[in-house]
Design a protein around this motif. Structure first.
Motif, PDB file in Angstrom:
ATOM      1  N   CYS A 140       0.889  -1.246   0.016  1.00  0.00           N
ATOM      2  CA  CYS A 140      -0.119   0.035   0.129  1.00  0.00           C
ATOM      3  C   CYS A 140       0.985   1.094  -0.073  1.00  0.00           C
ATOM      4  O   CYS A 140       2.043   1.161   0.208  1.00  0.00           O
ATOM      5  N   CYS A 141       0.224   2.273  -0.250  1.00  0.00           N
ATOM      6  CA  CYS A 141       1.034   3.589  -0.223  1.00  0.00           C
ATOM      7  C   CYS A 141       0.168   4.661   0.624  1.00  0.00           C
ATOM      8  O   CYS A 141      -0.903   4.978   0.509  1.00  0.00           O
ATOM      9  N   ILE A 142       1.062   4.910   1.815  1.00  0.00           N
ATOM     10  CA  ILE A 142       0.389   5.849   2.727  1.00  0.00           C
ATOM     11  C   ILE A 142       1.120   7.222   2.654  1.00  0.00           C
ATOM     12  O   ILE A 142       2.242   7.254   2.409  1.00  0.00           O
ATOM     13  N   VAL A 143       0.342   8.167   2.632  1.00  0.00           N
ATOM     14  CA  VAL A 143       0.696   9.735   2.355  1.00  0.00           C
ATOM     15  C   VAL A 143       0.608  10.406   3.540  1.00  0.00           C
ATOM     16  O   VAL A 143      -0.469  10.525   4.169  1.00  0.00           O
ATOM     17  N   ILE A 144       1.867  11.097   3.753  1.00  0.00           N
ATOM     18  CA  ILE A 144       1.795  12.125   5.144  1.00  0.00           C
ATOM     19  C   ILE A 144       2.047  13.388   4.382  1.00  0.00           C
ATOM     20  O   ILE A 144       3.304  13.619   3.930  1.00  0.00           O
ATOM     21  N   GLU A 145       1.045  14.195   4.660  1.00  0.00           N
ATOM     22  CA  GLU A 145       1.180  15.439   3.828  1.00  0.00           C
ATOM     23  C   GLU A 145       1.115  16.859   4.808  1.00  0.00           C
ATOM     24  O   GLU A 145       0.312  16.774   5.887  1.00  0.00           O
ATOM     25  N   LYS A 198       7.954  21.786  -2.434  1.00  0.00           N
ATOM     26  CA  LYS A 198       8.226  22.933  -3.243  1.00  0.00           C
ATOM     27  C   LYS A 198       8.417  23.776  -1.896  1.00  0.00           C
ATOM     28  O   LYS A 198       7.620  23.716  -0.896  1.00  0.00           O
ATOM     29  N   PRO A 199       9.175  24.810  -1.749  1.00  0.00           N
ATOM     30  CA  PRO A 199       9.584  25.793  -0.766  1.00  0.00           C
ATOM     31  C   PRO A 199       8.182  26.467  -0.622  1.00  0.00           C
ATOM     32  O   PRO A 199       7.594  26.772  -1.581  1.00  0.00           O
ATOM     33  N   GLU A 200       7.705  26.755   0.389  1.00  0.00           N
ATOM     34  CA  GLU A 200       6.401  27.370   0.972  1.00  0.00           C
ATOM     35  C   GLU A 200       5.307  26.744   0.645  1.00  0.00           C
ATOM     36  O   GLU A 200       4.254  27.313   0.732  1.00  0.00           O
ATOM     37  N   GLU A 201       5.323  25.410   0.061  1.00  0.00           N
ATOM     38  CA  GLU A 201       4.028  24.816  -0.312  1.00  0.00           C
ATOM     39  C   GLU A 201       3.959  23.265   0.186  1.00  0.00           C
ATOM     40  O   GLU A 201       3.193  22.566  -0.381  1.00  0.00           O
ATOM     41  N   GLY A 202       4.672  23.430   1.492  1.00  0.00           N
ATOM     42  CA  GLY A 202       4.397  22.138   1.999  1.00  0.00           C
ATOM     43  C   GLY A 202       5.269  20.894   1.489  1.00  0.00           C
ATOM     44  O   GLY A 202       5.908  21.037   0.709  1.00  0.00           O
ATOM     45  N   ALA A 203       5.141  19.741   2.256  1.00  0.00           N
ATOM     46  CA  ALA A 203       5.604  18.516   1.662  1.00  0.00           C
ATOM     47  C   ALA A 203       4.776  17.312   1.900  1.00  0.00           C
ATOM     48  O   ALA A 203       3.884  17.196   2.455  1.00  0.00           O
ATOM     49  N   ARG A 204       5.232  16.412   0.969  1.00  0.00           N
ATOM     50  CA  ARG A 204       4.394  15.042   1.086  1.00  0.00           C
ATOM     51  C   ARG A 204       5.287  13.827   1.018  1.00  0.00           C
ATOM     52  O   ARG A 204       6.314  13.727   0.186  1.00  0.00           O
ATOM     53  N   PHE A 205       5.310  12.995   2.035  1.00  0.00           N
ATOM     54  CA  PHE A 205       5.928  11.688   2.203  1.00  0.00           C
ATOM     55  C   PHE A 205       5.101  10.651   1.821  1.00  0.00           C
ATOM     56  O   PHE A 205       3.994  10.465   2.322  1.00  0.00           O
ATOM     57  N   TYR A 206       5.825   9.691   0.926  1.00  0.00           N
ATOM     58  CA  TYR A 206       5.001   8.710   0.410  1.00  0.00           C
ATOM     59  C   TYR A 206       5.847   7.336   1.094  1.00  0.00           C
ATOM     60  O   TYR A 206       6.983   7.261   1.185  1.00  0.00           O
ATOM     61  N   LEU A 207       4.908   6.479   1.701  1.00  0.00           N
ATOM     62  CA  LEU A 207       5.515   5.273   2.385  1.00  0.00           C
ATOM     63  C   LEU A 207       4.951   4.208   1.450  1.00  0.00           C
ATOM     64  O   LEU A 207       3.560   3.904   1.635  1.00  0.00           O
ATOM     65  N   GLU A 208       5.682   3.295   1.051  1.00  0.00           N
ATOM     66  CA  GLU A 208       5.581   2.081   0.492  1.00  0.00           C
ATOM     67  C   GLU A 208       5.695   0.862   1.514  1.00  0.00           C
ATOM     68  O   GLU A 208       6.635   0.626   1.737  1.00  0.00           O
ATOM     69  N   LEU A 209       4.453   0.241   1.983  1.00  0.00           N
ATOM     70  CA  LEU A 209       4.864  -0.640   3.132  1.00  0.00           C
ATOM     71  C   LEU A 209       3.911  -1.979   2.565  1.00  0.00           C
ATOM     72  O   LEU A 209       3.069  -1.998   1.989  1.00  0.00           O
TER      73      LEU A 209
END
Length: 228
Positions: A140-145, A198-209
């Motif tokens: 699965c792919c979990i996203v932490i945004e 992107k700078p000043e636009e947040g981050a999104r981390f993808y976890l493949e578990l």
């Protein structure tokens, strides 16, 4: 630890007799000791990931994330942060390592917030992206945004290197080990972790578990929002 304890006691006992300069120096000693203590703790966690063979089991990420949020209550309340998450799957993994993984990433999203903007961290399962993985049935792919300061995407791989910092500790506290621990945990689960931003636009981390069979929730997931 003793430096921290005795410095704090000295500051308390001599509170009224200290000059402004002496108080400032004592504060610097205490803050430096706190950073060193955190660094030592993080390095211990980092080193143990190689030396201890993890016990794997079904891990309900909904239950685990609720516990992580409860443990982080003080930090969430201090930053007036909002944590949102949708129904998550049950993965095949180590309970304590999964807890460390999600705690580090949620804490990261709260810490690197933009001035004057309330931190918002969203966690959800990206089933569309999961279907593009090599083994969509078993992963699965979990996203932490987050909606924080973000970073230049040229550093997307470097941020997982131990001691790599994009900001000084004067701007944002931390040891520079947290994301390295995350990568080591994901690697131990034969998964993958990546980030886009992107700078000043947040981050999104993808976890493949690794996913327990039939672990992805069916239908439209119910969203939860945590405000403290």
């Amino acid at each position: 630890r003793k430096i921290l304890v005795f410095s704090d006691k000295l500051l308390t006992l001599a509170d009224e007799s200290l000059s402004d300069d002496m108080r400032r120096y004592m504060d610097k000693i205490i803050r430096s000791s706190q950073r060193m203590q955190k660094l030592i703790n993080d390095l211990l966690i980092f080193s143990r990931k190689d030396s201890v063979l993890p016990q794997f089991e079904d891990v309900d990420l909904n239950v685990l994330l609720a516990e992580v949020i409860s443990d982080m209550e003080v930090e969430i309340e201090k930053r007036d942060a909002i944590i949102r998450y949708e129904a998550l799957p049950t993965v095949w993994g180590n309970q304590s390592q999964m807890r460390q993984l999600f705690q580090n990433l949620v804490s990261n999203g709260i810490k690197f917030h933009r001035d004057g903007i309330k931190p918002v961290v969203s966690i959800y399962c990206d089933q569309a992206k999961a279907s593009l993985l090599d083994s969509p049935v078993t992963r699965c792919c979990i996203v932490i945004e987050d909606n924080g300061i973000g970073f230049d995407e040229k550093y997307a791989e470097e941020i997982f290197v131990v001691f790599k910092r994009l900001h000084s500790y004067h701007e944002y506290e931390g040891s520079g080990v947290g994301l390295s621990i995350c990568k080591k945990i994901v690697d131990a689960h034969n998964g993958q972790i990546s980030a886009v931003s992107k700078p000043e636009e947040g981050a999104r981390f993808y976890l493949e578990l690794p996913l327990r069979l039939q672990g992805i929730p069916a239908g439209k997931p119910k969203s939860k929002e945590i405000r403290l």
